[in-house]
Design a protein around this motif. Structure first.
Motif, PDB file in Angstrom:
ATOM      1  N   ILE A  32      -3.966  -5.593  -4.372  1.00  0.00           N
ATOM      2  CA  ILE A  32      -2.946  -5.138  -3.418  1.00  0.00           C
ATOM      3  C   ILE A  32      -3.040  -3.975  -1.717  1.00  0.00           C
ATOM      4  O   ILE A  32      -2.198  -3.884  -1.236  1.00  0.00           O
ATOM      5  CB  ILE A  32      -1.951  -3.366  -4.417  1.00  0.00           C
ATOM      6  N   ALA A  33      -4.693  -3.659  -2.616  1.00  0.00           N
ATOM      7  CA  ALA A  33      -4.771  -2.503  -1.337  1.00  0.00           C
ATOM      8  C   ALA A  33      -5.328  -2.889  -0.688  1.00  0.00           C
ATOM      9  O   ALA A  33      -4.499  -2.199   0.774  1.00  0.00           O
ATOM     10  CB  ALA A  33      -5.872  -1.665  -2.200  1.00  0.00           C
ATOM     11  N   ILE A  34      -5.254  -3.959   0.105  1.00  0.00           N
ATOM     12  CA  ILE A  34      -5.621  -4.744   0.693  1.00  0.00           C
ATOM     13  C   ILE A  34      -4.990  -5.526   1.667  1.00  0.00           C
ATOM     14  O   ILE A  34      -4.310  -5.214   3.186  1.00  0.00           O
ATOM     15  CB  ILE A  34      -6.649  -6.119   0.810  1.00  0.00           C
ATOM     16  N   PRO A  35      -3.555  -6.496   0.740  1.00  0.00           N
ATOM     17  CA  PRO A  35      -1.788  -6.165   1.759  1.00  0.00           C
ATOM     18  C   PRO A  35      -2.098  -4.992   2.393  1.00  0.00           C
ATOM     19  O   PRO A  35      -1.375  -4.736   2.766  1.00  0.00           O
ATOM     20  CB  PRO A  35      -1.880  -7.238   1.115  1.00  0.00           C
ATOM     21  N   ALA A  36      -2.103  -4.052   1.163  1.00  0.00           N
ATOM     22  CA  ALA A  36      -1.450  -2.926   1.917  1.00  0.00           C
ATOM     23  C   ALA A  36      -1.500  -2.339   3.310  1.00  0.00           C
ATOM     24  O   ALA A  36      -1.070  -1.881   4.424  1.00  0.00           O
ATOM     25  CB  ALA A  36      -0.712  -1.496   0.813  1.00  0.00           C
TER      26      ALA A  36
END
Lengths: 305, 269
Positions: B156-160
């Motif tokens: 989730i951190a990368i897309p965010a």
């Protein structure tokens, strides 16, 4: 007599704490096995000082395992009791330990899913969401705090309970008690899901079925309402006796209004049963979800919904 | 967005991603994730309202057995970031929230694919755990478990982080150019998607014995005055009554009438 190794409450709590990370390495091969072994490590270190024994213990706890992450806590407790007996020389073999784990995980998942995912979380979530609708921080706080208090209390209590009951729990569970809990949870679960389907699967058909010109007296004659306070009072009085259809001369009936007169939420329940059928035929849930969105766009485009 | 906000958003995203698989503290639930994103970006009210709305949509999403539900983590974090970027443009903040809600659903499906990828990557990771166990290296086993959890956080951190990098202006333009049929249709679909989650549980629990309770719940829910808590209590009472009657029936059921209620009534005669 040989000195006995015993797990302290601190050890049990350490295992229960790590058990919260049970699903971290969830994988399609052995599912929760990695997280299970990870939780067992404090106990393995305490019970087996010998390295070979440690290796054997780690390997037997890397076997397949999968259940609901919270109701897994009593399974952890029972397993700890079994491991303790084994460390003290009681002949508990690998098959017994794996058998207890597998024997308990299925029926317990059947209790945990309806109780936690489909009763407690929706109720707390809906409560929090309704408070959050006005932008109040109380909504999210209430949800987050209540949920975690319930969850943590449950996990720590049932881990210790499982450990104390030890092997006798498996007798209890295979006998009457677990059967009862499962039936009770299914009754509650089925009832709540019935209710949730009615409330939260929202399907509305927009086509207009009929437009009727209402007779005089069945609607508010706006030309006779004066603009002062008296006029507003008179309009409100008429509205309260005539209801929503009294606002206009034409009474518009949508398809949805007709369906609601029959049984509110009928379409929702039919859709749910259709999904049950499709899932039983091994249609992937993702395919169904994507299909529903595609259908939604299509239905909006032709003006059906 | 300021640099500090972006770092904190990525941190929130990481927590949400971890929780998306762990399902313990519930940082991935929209009510919590959207609120946190709102707070770190300085628009808490919009975050809370978005979270509340998405939460109602996501109530039926749960991971059951090996099946994966639509991913609440990516849906809530990404749509909250979209709201934070959209605020202050030509679109009013309630329209921004509505547009973000319609993006939440495809995002949840995208998140679902990402978690399936992570759950596949976890297979070699547990094989590495096997190897460490073979060597008796407890630290190694622990390290792989933690790495697997972090993998889900990064999911989730990368897309965010990527969403944060897109300039706010283009997010606003996309929001304004979205055709209303698509947005409306997504909302229609979103209303129906909960049925899939309920169907999964029904298939798991349903027996001939308990179907009548589904009908009861369905009919009683139409009474708007009953809150969910009172419905929960009614359900609990029925479960207790049913178990009591069943037990009474099996004890007095030597006659084998198969009718617990009838047996109780007979006992009174």
């Amino acid at each position: 007599m040989e000195k006995k190794v015993q797990l302290s409450q601190k050890d049990i709590n350490a295992v229960a704490w790590r058990h919260q990370f049970l699903q971290g390495s969830w994988n399609y091969e052995r599912m929760q096995n990695g997280g299970w072994a990870y939780s067992m490590i404090p106990a393995i270190k305490k019970l087996y000082p010998d390295k070979d024994q440690q290796i054997a213990a780690l390997k037997r706890h890397l076997e397949f395992y999968n259940t609901h992450p919270y109701v897994s806590a009593p399974v952890v407790g029972v397993t700890l009791a079994l491991e303790e007996e084994r460390a003290n020389g009681v002949p508990v073999d690998d098959a017994t330990i794996q058998g207890v784990k597998v024997g308990m995980m299925g029926p317990l998942a059947g209790v945990g899913d309806p109780v936690f995912w489909f009763t407690v979380r929706p109720i707390l979530g809906a409560l929090g969401a309704s408070l959050a609708a006005s932008g109040s921080i109380v909504g999210p706080l209430l949800f987050f705090i209540l949920w975690n208090v319930i969850r943590i209390a449950f996990i720590f209590y049932t881990t210790t309970m499982g450990y104390k009951l030890g092997t006798s729990i498996t007798k209890n569970l295979s006998g009457g008690l677990l059967g009862k809990i499962t039936t009770g949870a299914s009754v509650l679960g089925m009832f709540i899901i019935g209710a949730l389907v009615e409330r939260w699967v929202s399907i509305g058909f927009s086509p207009v079925v009929s437009k009727i010109q209402q007779q005089d007296g069945a609607f508010i004659d706006w030309s006779k309402i004066t603009g002062d306070a008296e006029g507003i009072k008179s309009a409100l009085e008429q509205y309260s006796s005539l209801g929503a259809t009294g606002l206009n001369q034409t009474k518009v009936t949508t398809l949805q209004a007709n369906l609601d007169q029959l049984i509110p939420g009928l379409a929702a329940v039919l859709l749910t049963l259709l999904c049950c059928k499709l899932l039983k035929k091994h249609v992937s849930p993702i395919v169904i979800i994507i299909g529903l969105f595609a259908f939604g766009i299509f239905a909006r485009w032709i003006g059906l919904m | 967005m300021s640099a500090i906000s972006i770092i904190l958003v990525i941190l929130v995203a990481f927590l949400a991603g971890m929780e998306g698989i762990l399902d313990e503290f519930q940082f991935h639930q929209p009510l919590v994730a959207c609120t946190l994103v709102g707070i770190v970006c300085g628009h808490p009210t919009e975050g809370i309202i978005l979270g509340g709305t998405l939460q109602l949509m996501a109530l039926g999403w749960a991971n059951i057995g090996a099946a994966v539900a639509p991913d609440a983590a990516l849906a809530s974090v990404a749509s909250a970031i979209i709201v934070m970027k959209g605020i202050g443009g030509a679109t009013s903040s309630s329209d921004v929230i509505n547009a973000a809600i319609s993006t939440a659903v495809p995002l949840s499906v995208a998140g679902l694919f990402l978690t399936m990828i992570c759950r596949t990557i976890a297979i070699p990771m547990v094989h590495a755990m096997d190897a460490e166990a073979e060597k008796g290296n407890i630290r190694g086993v622990e390290a792989w478990q933690i790495a697997a959890i972090c993998l889900q956080g990064i999911r989730i951190a990368i897309p965010a982080g990527m969403l944060c990098a897109i300039p706010a202006e283009s997010v606003k333009k996309i929001l304004e150019s979205m055709p209303s049929v698509v947005a409306g249709g997504m909302a229609v679909g979103g209303g129906m998607v909960a049925a899939v989650g309920y169907a999964m549980v029904l298939n798991m629990m349903a027996t001939k014995e308990v179907w009548p309770f589904f009908i009861l719940g369905f009919c009683l829910a139409a009474l708007g005055q009953l809150t969910l808590i009172s419905l929960g209590l009614i359900g609990l009472a029925m479960a207790l009554i049913y178990l009591g009657l069943k037990e009474a029936g099996s004890k007095g059921g030597n006659s084998g009438s198969g009718d617990p209620l009838g047996d109780i009534l007979n006992d009174y005669e």
